[in-house]
Design a protein around this motif. Structure first.
Motif, PDB file in Angstrom:
ATOM      1  N   ILE A 144      48.242  12.423 -41.821  1.00 30.76           N
ATOM      2  CA  ILE A 144      48.686  13.821 -41.725  1.00 30.76           C
ATOM      3  C   ILE A 144      47.532  14.711 -41.284  1.00 30.76           C
ATOM      4  O   ILE A 144      47.691  15.576 -40.409  1.00 30.76           O
ATOM      5  CB  ILE A 144      49.249  14.295 -43.083  1.00 30.76           C
ATOM      6  N   LYS A 145      46.370  14.497 -41.864  1.00 29.23           N
ATOM      7  CA  LYS A 145      45.188  15.304 -41.525  1.00 29.23           C
ATOM      8  C   LYS A 145      44.865  15.198 -40.044  1.00 29.23           C
ATOM      9  O   LYS A 145      44.676  16.222 -39.371  1.00 29.23           O
ATOM     10  CB  LYS A 145      43.989  14.820 -42.348  1.00 29.23           C
ATOM     11  N   GLN A 146      44.830  13.984 -39.522  1.00 30.46           N
ATOM     12  CA  GLN A 146      44.448  13.812 -38.123  1.00 30.46           C
ATOM     13  C   GLN A 146      45.532  14.301 -37.165  1.00 30.46           C
ATOM     14  O   GLN A 146      45.220  14.788 -36.075  1.00 30.46           O
ATOM     15  CB  GLN A 146      44.097  12.347 -37.840  1.00 30.46           C
ATOM     16  N   ARG A 147      46.805  14.203 -37.559  1.00 31.68           N
ATOM     17  CA  ARG A 147      47.870  14.758 -36.727  1.00 31.68           C
ATOM     18  C   ARG A 147      47.720  16.278 -36.616  1.00 31.68           C
ATOM     19  O   ARG A 147      48.032  16.871 -35.582  1.00 31.68           O
ATOM     20  CB  ARG A 147      49.245  14.425 -37.318  1.00 31.68           C
ATOM     21  N   MET A 148      47.261  16.918 -37.671  1.00 30.84           N
ATOM     22  CA  MET A 148      47.091  18.365 -37.673  1.00 30.84           C
ATOM     23  C   MET A 148      45.794  18.785 -36.979  1.00 30.84           C
ATOM     24  O   MET A 148      45.671  19.912 -36.508  1.00 30.84           O
ATOM     25  CB  MET A 148      47.128  18.906 -39.100  1.00 30.84           C
TER      26      MET A 148
END
Length: 308
Positions: A144-148
């Motif tokens: 989730i962090k890297q997608r954001m």
């Protein structure tokens, strides 16, 4: 209850686990360390992710670390450097609680607390065990962090991002990079813990609580481990952000070896070193903060229990 009387000439055995120092205190100290580490170093972690993307959207291609900072600030604003930080705050606390709780348990079982000697095997084993347990919890939050973090990301909140990824790619998307993550974090953590214990023994042979030692040993250990495992980190980033890739070959990447073959074919061996500098730059203070925070919290809890 008053603190136990200290025998003259006997030093306080900081590294030894007292009988009343339980798993809960270790986990609280670990949660504190994880949140402190990831919160402070998040902007540099975002830069690392941006620079590792193989085919970024327009405006997301950077020539270096300084260019990345200035471009993001000019085009997207300084708030972008913190986009997705809520994901690591939510995930880092529980994950690092499990991380350091497992570390202390396995270290004790492996004989790492038997005496004041050097126990590199116990340190490496405890580090590897800790990362296997914590990464199972942290991997979805990392996705989730890297997608954001990716330039042009449409995700605004961690819950919206999680729903979108689950709906479009399924539960598998949250763990497609888990084997690669373990291939990276097991040698990374084993190396880091072994280096940390070794450097600490040299700098502070008595094992007293010493923030300076914990900070320097943590930073140096993290730098060595980060440099060695950067190629695997590039592969992990490709797998975790494949759903946002414009290149069809990257979007269809299946796993560790397939992702590595794509990187080699499209960018050569140099592709495996993308983001090396920001990774080391972020990891050194990150591990320094983590170990200093953890040892500080551990010393605090031991002091409180000694006073009761």
């Amino acid at each position: 209850m008053a603190a136990p009387e200290q025998i003259p000439g006997q030093e306080f055995e900081y590294e030894a686990l007292p009988s009343n120092y339980g798993l809960g205190a270790n986990m609280l100290a670990g949660a504190f360390a994880g949140i402190a580490e990831h919160s402070v170093m998040y902007p540099v972690d975002l830069l690392k992710t941006r620079m590792q993307i193989l085919h970024p959207a327009n405006g997301g291609l950077y020539t270096g670390l300084t260019n990345a900072v200035s471009t993001i600030y000019r085009i997207e604003g300084w708030r972008t450097l913190w986009k997705g930080v809520s994901s690591v705050i939510v995930g880092a606390g529980p994950a690092h609680a499990v991380y350091f709780g497992t570390y202390e348990i396995v270290k004790d079982l492996a004989g790492g607390n038997v005496d004041d000697g050097h126990h590199p095997f116990a340190a490496a084993l405890s580090g590897a065990s800790a990362t296997i347990a914590s990464d199972a919890l942290m991997n979805p939050f990392d996705v989730i962090k890297q997608r954001m973090q990716v330039h042009g990301s449409i995700h605004k909140t961690i819950f919206q991002c999680a729903r979108t990824v689950y709906r479009t790619e399924g539960l598998h998307a949250f763990y497609v990079s888990y084997p690669t993550t373990l291939c990276m974090t097991i040698p990374f953590t084993a190396t880091q813990f072994m280096a940390y214990e070794s450097i600490s023994k040299v700098m502070n042979p008595r094992g007293d609580y010493d923030p300076f030692t914990h900070c320097i040993a943590g930073g140096l250990a993290g730098a060595v481990a980060a440099g060695i495992t950067t190629p695997l980190d590039v592969i992990k980033t490709l797998l975790q952000t494949r759903g946002l890739a414009q290149d069809q070959e990257i979007r269809s990447a299946k796993g560790l070896f397939n992702a590595a073959a794509i990187i080699k074919r499209q960018f050569g061996w140099g592709g495996f070193l993308r983001g090396l500098r920001p990774r080391i730059i972020s990891t050194m203070p990150s591990t320094a903060i983590c170990w200093t925070s953890y040892e500080m919290a551990k010393a605090y809890f031991k002091g409180q229990m000694g006073d009761n």
